[in-house]
Design a protein around this motif. Structure first.
Motif, short mmCIF file in Angstrom:
data_model
loop_
_atom_site.label_atom_id
_atom_site.label_comp_id
_atom_site.label_asym_id
_atom_site.label_seq_id
_atom_site.Cartn_x
_atom_site.Cartn_y
_atom_site.Cartn_z
N ILE A 137 0.84 -1.20 0.00
CA ILE A 137 0.00 0.00 0.00
C ILE A 137 0.88 1.26 0.00
O ILE A 137 0.57 2.25 -0.67
CB ILE A 137 -0.94 0.00 1.21
N GLU A 138 1.96 1.21 0.76
CA GLU A 138 2.85 2.38 0.85
C GLU A 138 3.43 2.73 -0.53
O GLU A 138 3.60 3.91 -0.87
CB GLU A 138 3.98 2.11 1.85
N VAL A 176 2.03 2.24 -3.43
CA VAL A 176 0.96 2.86 -4.21
C VAL A 176 0.75 4.30 -3.79
O VAL A 176 0.63 5.21 -4.62
CB VAL A 176 -0.34 2.05 -4.07
N ALA A 177 0.70 4.54 -2.48
CA ALA A 177 0.44 5.89 -1.97
C ALA A 177 1.53 6.86 -2.42
O ALA A 177 1.24 7.99 -2.85
CB ALA A 177 0.34 5.85 -0.44
N THR A 235 0.78 9.90 -5.25
CA THR A 235 1.00 11.29 -4.84
C THR A 235 2.03 11.95 -5.76
O THR A 235 1.84 13.09 -6.20
CB THR A 235 1.50 11.34 -3.38
N ARG A 269 -7.13 8.76 -5.93
CA ARG A 269 -6.02 8.20 -5.13
C ARG A 269 -6.57 7.44 -3.93
O ARG A 269 -6.15 6.31 -3.64
CB ARG A 269 -5.11 9.34 -4.67
N SER A 270 -7.55 8.03 -3.24
CA SER A 270 -8.15 7.37 -2.08
C SER A 270 -8.85 6.07 -2.46
O SER A 270 -8.74 5.05 -1.77
CB SER A 270 -9.14 8.32 -1.40
N ILE A 309 -6.23 3.34 -3.26
CA ILE A 309 -5.58 2.84 -2.05
C ILE A 309 -6.52 1.93 -1.28
O ILE A 309 -6.12 0.88 -0.75
CB ILE A 309 -5.10 4.02 -1.17
N ASN A 310 -7.80 2.29 -1.23
CA ASN A 310 -8.78 1.43 -0.55
C ASN A 310 -8.93 0.09 -1.26
O ASN A 310 -9.09 -0.96 -0.62
CB ASN A 310 -10.13 2.14 -0.48
N VAL A 347 -6.60 -1.43 -3.02
CA VAL A 347 -5.40 -2.22 -2.74
C VAL A 347 -5.44 -2.76 -1.32
O VAL A 347 -5.09 -3.91 -1.06
CB VAL A 347 -4.13 -1.37 -2.95
N ARG A 348 -5.90 -1.94 -0.38
CA ARG A 348 -5.99 -2.38 1.01
C ARG A 348 -6.95 -3.56 1.14
O ARG A 348 -6.68 -4.52 1.87
CB ARG A 348 -6.44 -1.22 1.90
#
Length: 289
Positions: A57-58, A60-61, A65, A74-75, A78-79, A81-82
């Motif tokens: 996840i890190e 991707v974030a 960004t 983006r949110s 990330i969700n 992927v989480r």
């Protein structure tokens, strides 16, 4: 982007392809520029984009960004992927922002071999433009959307020159006139000539009970990784890996035994095309085939 990592999974190939697409869509950075900005090596970013390392996840974030992807998208990514990170089972979905053809193309270009089974339509890697757009419209896509999807599909066809590709096609697909008789005739001509371009095309006659699942699918084999199966649904796609993809590997063995040879397939396709043109002699040959 350091520390112990799990081995890469099929989902990493898809997510890496999405990150590469977003880099190209939202920035002018090449791979080396992006790696420098992210403070990682270009080799690490290359492995990330090619799905050769497990993507956290890190990762991707940081990259989303860096690429200036809008906050809402983006949110959402990330969700996704989480939610997906804890599932190493068989189901892998294309992520937000990636079309089914983009996701599939990312796997096709790195596969050692691609095998497809098509039941009611010619496989997309062998489409002519007229047939491909007509087939997408018949599947419910608006005409302008079908035109856009055709561009991505045409890009996928470029992989044929460097990939060992075999298409197994149920004979029903040869008689389904997407776009009309003239368009189908041109599609059949294109199909019959595929062998001259090094493409394997083999027809399965309706009289051969193959006992396979009723849906079309594509199996992608990789030199150092397990195979991945792709199933296109009505408006989305599903990717299978692990034990589920092995089922499709067994299907290819059976198809290899029941399908017409490449030479006989070419003869049969030409007979079907002649029938569309009303050639009586070829019609008689078709009935005797």
């Amino acid at each position: 982007m350091s520390g112990p990592r799990r081995p890469p999974q099929a989902r990493d190939r898809l997510l890496g392809a999405l990150l590469r697409t977003l880099r190209r869509q939202h920035t002018t950075m090449n791979l080396m520029d992006a790696a420098h900005a992210a403070q990682i090596s270009s080799a690490t970013l290359s492995r990330t984009e090619n799905g050769r390392r497990h993507i956290e996840i890190e990762d991707v974030a940081v990259l989303l960004t860096l690429y200036g992807v809008p906050a809402a998208q983006r949110s959402e990514l990330i969700n996704e992927v989480r939610a997906d990170i804890h599932h190493f089972g068989q189901w892998v979905r294309p992520f937000t922002g990636m079309s089914p053809d983009t996701a599939l193309s990312s796997l096709e270009t790195s596969a050692a071999a691609v095998t497809s089974w098509s039941t009611i339509a010619i496989p997309s890697l062998l489409h002519t433009q007229g047939y491909g757009i007509a087939a997408m419209i018949a599947d419910g896509h608006p005409p302008d959307e079908a035109e856009d999807h055709w561009a991505a599909r045409n890009d996928r066809q470029n992989a044929l020159g460097s990939t060992d590709y075999t298409a197994y096609i149920h004979e029903t697909a040869l008689h389904t006139p997407h776009g009309g008789v003239a368009v189908l005739g041109e599609q059949l001509r294109h199909l019959a000539e595929a062998a001259n371009r090094g493409v394997g095309v083999r027809v399965v006659r309706a009289t051969d009970a193959v006992g396979l699942s009723g849906h079309s699918w594509t199996l992608l084999a990789f030199p150092d990784d397990p195979p991945v199966a792709h199933i296109r649904l009505h408006r989305s796609s599903v990717f299978l890996h692990g034990p589920e993809s092995e089922t499709y590997h067994r299907h290819t063995t059976r198809l290899r035994h029941v399908a017409l040879s490449t030479a006989d397939t070419g003869t049969y396709i030409r007979q079907v095309r002649a029938r569309l043109g009303g050639d009586r002699r070829s019609l008689i040959a078709l009935r005797q085939a």
